[in-house]
Each structure stands twice: as structure tokens, then as C-alpha cells.
Design a protein around this motif. Structure first.
Motif, PDB file in Angstrom:
ATOM      1  N   ALA A   5       4.817  11.195   2.070  1.00 44.41           N
ATOM      2  CA  ALA A   5       4.380  10.329   0.387  1.00 44.41           C
ATOM      3  C   ALA A   5       5.015  10.286  -0.033  1.00 44.41           C
ATOM      4  O   ALA A   5       6.481  10.510   0.113  1.00 44.41           O
TER       5      ALA A   5
ATOM      6  N   GLU B 178      -9.359  12.156  -4.615  1.00 41.66           N
ATOM      7  CA  GLU B 178      -9.140  11.296  -3.843  1.00 41.66           C
ATOM      8  C   GLU B 178      -9.743  10.201  -3.062  1.00 41.66           C
ATOM      9  O   GLU B 178      -9.420   9.405  -2.645  1.00 41.66           O
TER      10      GLU B 178
ATOM     11  N   LYS C 191       3.990  14.970   5.198  1.00 41.09           N
ATOM     12  CA  LYS C 191       3.238  13.350   6.153  1.00 41.09           C
ATOM     13  C   LYS C 191       4.095  12.107   5.110  1.00 41.09           C
ATOM     14  O   LYS C 191       3.151  11.139   5.354  1.00 41.09           O
TER      15      LYS C 191
ATOM     16  N   GLU D 230      -7.736   6.555  -2.818  1.00 42.66           N
ATOM     17  CA  GLU D 230      -8.140   5.448  -1.881  1.00 42.66           C
ATOM     18  C   GLU D 230      -9.314   3.771  -1.922  1.00 42.66           C
ATOM     19  O   GLU D 230      -8.571   3.139  -1.825  1.00 42.66           O
TER      20      GLU D 230
ATOM     21  N   ARG E  95       0.788  -0.831  -0.067  1.00 48.84           N
ATOM     22  CA  ARG E  95       0.243  -0.454  -0.079  1.00 48.84           C
ATOM     23  C   ARG E  95       1.222   1.183   0.059  1.00 48.84           C
ATOM     24  O   ARG E  95       1.679   1.885   0.987  1.00 48.84           O
ATOM     25  N   GLN E  96       0.835   1.725  -1.541  1.00 52.59           N
ATOM     26  CA  GLN E  96       1.661   3.089  -1.793  1.00 52.59           C
ATOM     27  C   GLN E  96       0.715   4.461  -0.400  1.00 52.59           C
ATOM     28  O   GLN E  96      -0.547   4.467  -0.629  1.00 52.59           O
ATOM     29  N   ARG E  97       1.532   5.165   0.397  1.00 57.41           N
ATOM     30  CA  ARG E  97       1.148   6.357   0.606  1.00 57.41           C
ATOM     31  C   ARG E  97       1.516   8.088  -0.271  1.00 57.41           C
ATOM     32  O   ARG E  97       2.304   8.100  -0.347  1.00 57.41           O
TER      33      ARG E  97
ATOM     34  N   GLY F 188      -6.811   1.529  -3.364  1.00 59.35           N
ATOM     35  CA  GLY F 188      -6.197   0.928  -2.770  1.00 59.35           C
ATOM     36  C   GLY F 188      -4.345   1.899  -2.078  1.00 59.35           C
ATOM     37  O   GLY F 188      -4.189   1.533  -1.599  1.00 59.35           O
ATOM     38  N   TYR F 189      -4.484   2.840  -2.797  1.00 61.45           N
ATOM     39  CA  TYR F 189      -3.278   3.953  -1.957  1.00 61.45           C
ATOM     40  C   TYR F 189      -4.450   4.213  -0.650  1.00 61.45           C
ATOM     41  O   TYR F 189      -4.605   4.688  -0.183  1.00 61.45           O
ATOM     42  N   GLU F 190      -2.602   5.125  -0.010  1.00 60.99           N
ATOM     43  CA  GLU F 190      -2.840   5.960   1.189  1.00 60.99           C
ATOM     44  C   GLU F 190      -3.032   7.396   1.331  1.00 60.99           C
ATOM     45  O   GLU F 190      -1.637   7.098   0.779  1.00 60.99           O
ATOM     46  N   LEU F 191      -3.391   7.761   1.461  1.00 52.23           N
ATOM     47  CA  LEU F 191      -3.804   9.367   1.406  1.00 52.23           C
ATOM     48  C   LEU F 191      -2.669  10.361   2.073  1.00 52.23           C
ATOM     49  O   LEU F 191      -3.311   9.826   3.238  1.00 52.23           O
ATOM     50  N   ALA F 192      -1.784  10.850   1.786  1.00 59.09           N
ATOM     51  CA  ALA F 192      -1.616  11.733   2.993  1.00 59.09           C
ATOM     52  C   ALA F 192      -2.093  13.386   3.064  1.00 59.09           C
ATOM     53  O   ALA F 192      -1.902  14.140   2.006  1.00 59.09           O
TER      54      ALA F 192
END
Length: 419
Positions: A378, A328, A376, A332, A306-308, A335-339
Motif C-alpha cells: 500500500a 472499500e 501488500k 474503488e 492509480r494508487q494502492r 479509482g483507487y486500488e485496494l490492497a
């Protein structure tokens, strides 16, 4: 706000529009809180309220000066002030009118005139720009650092699926994107293909007209708009397409404004209104197919950590088109993680040709934006506008891509690599 416009503009279409906009402004000052240049410079005349006052003075007959022009030049036209304004002041349209009048009263001279003229004639010409970009890549090691940073490495577009669906949409190729990032439109075609939509480009369509229009060549900008309307009209008139996808959010604002730009042209007004009504950002199309997207992701997603991601929401997307939070949510869902990004409403400093014409202010805004995007942790940065992508890429080692390319990676990784 009371107005008393001068005779030279009072009874013109531009004068009537400007007067209506000015009368909405109550000088509350809310706009200054979200104006990037006011925050940097702290000068009332470098904020929306001050610029509105300057434009009002000129339209009421006070002669513009080089100082008037400077304060208007420093405006990014990011339209954050429009998002903030409780009175609905259409500042961007007023700025276009004011700048045009000031340009007539205080003509450009010297290198400033040459540079702006070159940008008006060079950037919108897709073939010329593409040839120059190819040469730039060959001689990149020899170019000055500032110019070299604006020349991205060549990248293959990858496979563009052949039309095979009943649902069809047009896509704007644009002027600089085909040479700089051909992968964006190709990725959009692949994502829409798995959602049951075929994406096609129309021969003859090109620059949206924003470059010329915002450099005060209003006739040239409208000519670009007419050319695109003509290129798209056969498909539209035949009922073969349901939308026009514009992958660069800055161009999307312009195309969605065609109805306004050509409202006084009897030959094009109705067609332009139809085109503007069909224009869509890819986020609007993909979000409308969110359920199908989730199903496709579940079936075809490549398993990877899972990438940020930090999403830089272009001003043209969040303030111009008023599309907020949609991208956004799609990232999500993929499957991405949002900073989190502090002050996400502020401009990155790209703003079309602004980064070339106002490099010092643009550079400060870029530094602030990159600090917020990377604060954060990324691993990558996503955006929705070619200008922002290239502007930010010149000052960071983090990869920066259009968000649609990240969705494409998740659902068509095998197809992408084969291209």
C-alpha cells in the motif's frame, strides 16, 4: 445463562438490561476467536466470555477486586465479539454496566485516578484541547517521543462550500478532530456539495459524550448528549435538515446510541430517539448517491496514477455501526486500488483513550495492524475514525487520511488546493 442478581441492582434499569443480556449468553466461546486481547494474552478472563463471567459475579453480589477491574480495563470495547456472537449478546452495553459497578466498588487511586480524571475533563473540551494542541505543535521538538507522536502537524481545512442546496445536513464537529484534522469535515462538506447536499455545523454542539461515558462518567456522557440534542434540535424541529453526518465512526456509534442513553429521561427521550435515527456515517450518505458520484468522477476526476490504498476499517464502523465493505467500494469507484488486509476485523489498539491507558497492549495491536496494512504494498492508508488515524500515524511514515479526503482529492482537487 441463569442469573440471580443482587438486590443493589436487580430492580434497576441497568440491572434489568444486564440480566437480559446475560441470559442471551450460552458460553459457546465463539467470541474468543475474534477478541484481540484474548489473542494477545491467552487468558480466558481477558476474553469476552471470561469478562462476562466476571461481570455476572459482581452483579450477583460477589465483591469486585483490583484484578476484576484490570481484566475489564484491558477490554478495548471493540465489539468484534458482538459481530461473532450467534446469540446476539450486546457485550458493549454489558461492559459499560459492569465497569461502572466495579468502579464504585474498587475506586481508582494515585496516578491512575489523576490520569483518567484529566482525560474526562480535558479531551471533551474542544477549546481547551485545541489550545493544548497548538502549544504542543510549538514545543513538539521538546516533548517526550511518545507524546510528540500524538501531535500531528497543523493542516489547513481548505474551502468549506457555502450552503446552496435544498438538501441540508448537520455535521458533528466533535472534540479533538477540529484541532487535529479539520480537513476531514471540510472534505466531507466538499464531497457532499458536489452531490447536491449542503453540510452545516451547529453552534454549541461538541463532544459526542463517548469519552466521558466510557471512562465511567455516565452522567457527564449523558450531559454531552443532551447538549448536542439541544444544539441540533432547532434545525431538526424546523425540518431544515435530513440527517446528522458524523465523520468519526467512533462518535457515530455514540450518537446512534443516544436513544438508548437517554431512554429514561422524559425530557429528552423522544428527541434523542429522533437524533439517533438521523445520525449517519458519511459512507452511508455517499453510497446513497453512488450514481451521482460516478458521474461527478467521470466529469471532474484529476488524471493521476492509480494508487494502492489499504483501508483500515475501524471497529466502530464495522462492529459498532455494522457498516462493512461500503467504504472499500467507494474508494474503488473513485479509482483507487485496494490492497488486501489480513485480519481486518481486529482492532488497531486506539479504542478511544485505550492507547493512553493501556499503552503496551495498544502498541502491540498497532504493530500487528500496521504489518497487515502494509503487507501488500500500500502507498497510503485510509481510515474512518480520527482516533485510529492518529494512533497509526505515530508509528509509520505512510500517509494516513480519512477515506473521504481521498474521494475529495479525486473530485475537488482544484478546490482543495485553493484552500
Amino acid at each position: 445463562m441463569q442469573t440471580n442478581l443482587a438486590g443493589f441492582i436487580k430492580d434497576t434499569p441497568e440491572g434489568r438490561e444486564a440480566e437480559a443480556i446475560l441470559r442471551k449468553c450460552v458460553h459457546c466461546g465463539f467470541c474468543t476467536a475474534t477478541c484481540p486481547t484474548y489473542q494477545l494474552l491467552g487468558d480466558e478472563l481477558d476474553g469476552p466470555r471470561g469478562r462476562i463471567y466476571l461481570i455476572k459475579q459482581v452483579l450477583e453480589g460477589q465483591k469486585a477486586t483490583a484484578r476484576t477491574r484490570l481484566h475489564l480495563d484491558r477490554c478495548l470495547t471493540c465489539r468484534a465479539c458482538e459481530t461473532t456472537c450467534p446469540s446476539g449478546v450486546e457485550y458493549g452495553r454489558l461492559a459499560d454496566i459492569g465497569r461502572y459497578v466495579v468502579e464504585q466498588q474498587v475506586p481508582r487511586t494515585g496516578s491512575d485516578r489523576v490520569l483518567r480524571g484529566a482525560l474526562r475533563e480535558f479531551v471533551p473540551r474542544t477549546g481547551l484541547f485545541g489550545s493544548a494542541m497548538s502549544l504542543g505543535r510549538v514545543f513538539k521538538p521538546l516533548l517526550p517521543r511518545a507524546l510528540s507522536a500524538k501531535v500531528p502537524a497543523a493542516a489547513a481545512a481548505g474551502v468549506w462550500p457555502a450552503p446552496r442546496h435544498a438538501r441540508r445536513m448537520l455535521v458533528l464537529a466533535g472534540c479533538v478532530q477540529p484541532a487535529m484534522r479539520p480537513s476531514i469535515n471540510a472534505a466531507t462538506a466538499r464531497v457532499l456539495d458536489v452531490l447536491g447536499i449542503s453540510l452545516i455545523e451547529a453552534a454549541g454542539a461538541g463532544c459526542c459524550g463517548a469519552v466521558r461515558f466510557h471512562l465511567q462518567d455516565h452522567d457527564g456522557g449523558r450531559a454531552d448528549a443532551r447538549r448536542n440534542v439541544d444544539a441540533w434540535w432547532p434545525e431538526i424541529a424546523a425540518g431544515r435538515v435530513e440527517a446528522i453526518v458524523v465523520t468519526a465512526s467512533g462518535c457515530g456509534v455514540q450518537v446512534k446510541d443516544y436513544a438508548h442513553l437517554l431512554k429514561d429521561d422524559p425530557a429528552y427521550a423522544a428527541k434523542a430517539a429522533r437524533v439517533a435515527g438521523l445520525a449517519r456515517d458519511p459512507a452511508e450518505i455517499v453510497a446513497a448517491g453512488a450514481e451521482r458520484l460516478k458521474a461527478v468522477l467521470a466529469q471532474r476526476a484529476v488524471t493521476r496514477p492509480r494508487q494502492r490504498i489499504a483501508f483500515q476499517s475501524p471497529c466502530s464502523l464495522q462492529h459498532g455501526q455494522r457498516i462493512r465493505g461500503v467504504v472499500e467500494g467507494l474508494l474503488e469507484a473513485a479509482g483507487y486500488e485496494l490492497a488486501a488486509v489480513a485480519d481486518a476485523h481486529l482492532c488497531c489498539g486506539s479504542a478511544g483513550t485505550y492507547s493512553i491507558l493501556q499503552p503496551e497492549l495498544s502498541g502491540r495491536l498497532r504493530a500487528n495492524k500496521l504489518a497487515a496494512l502494509t503487507a501488500k504494498g500500500a502507498e497510503r492508508i485510509a481510515s474512518a475514525n480520527i482516533g485510529c488515524i492518529e494512533h497509526l500515524s505515530g508509528a509509520t511514515e505512510l500517509p494516513i487520511q480519512h477515506w473521504i479526503e481521498l474521494i475529495d482529492e479525486k473530485i475537488t482537487d482544484d478546490v482543495r488546493k485553493s484552500g
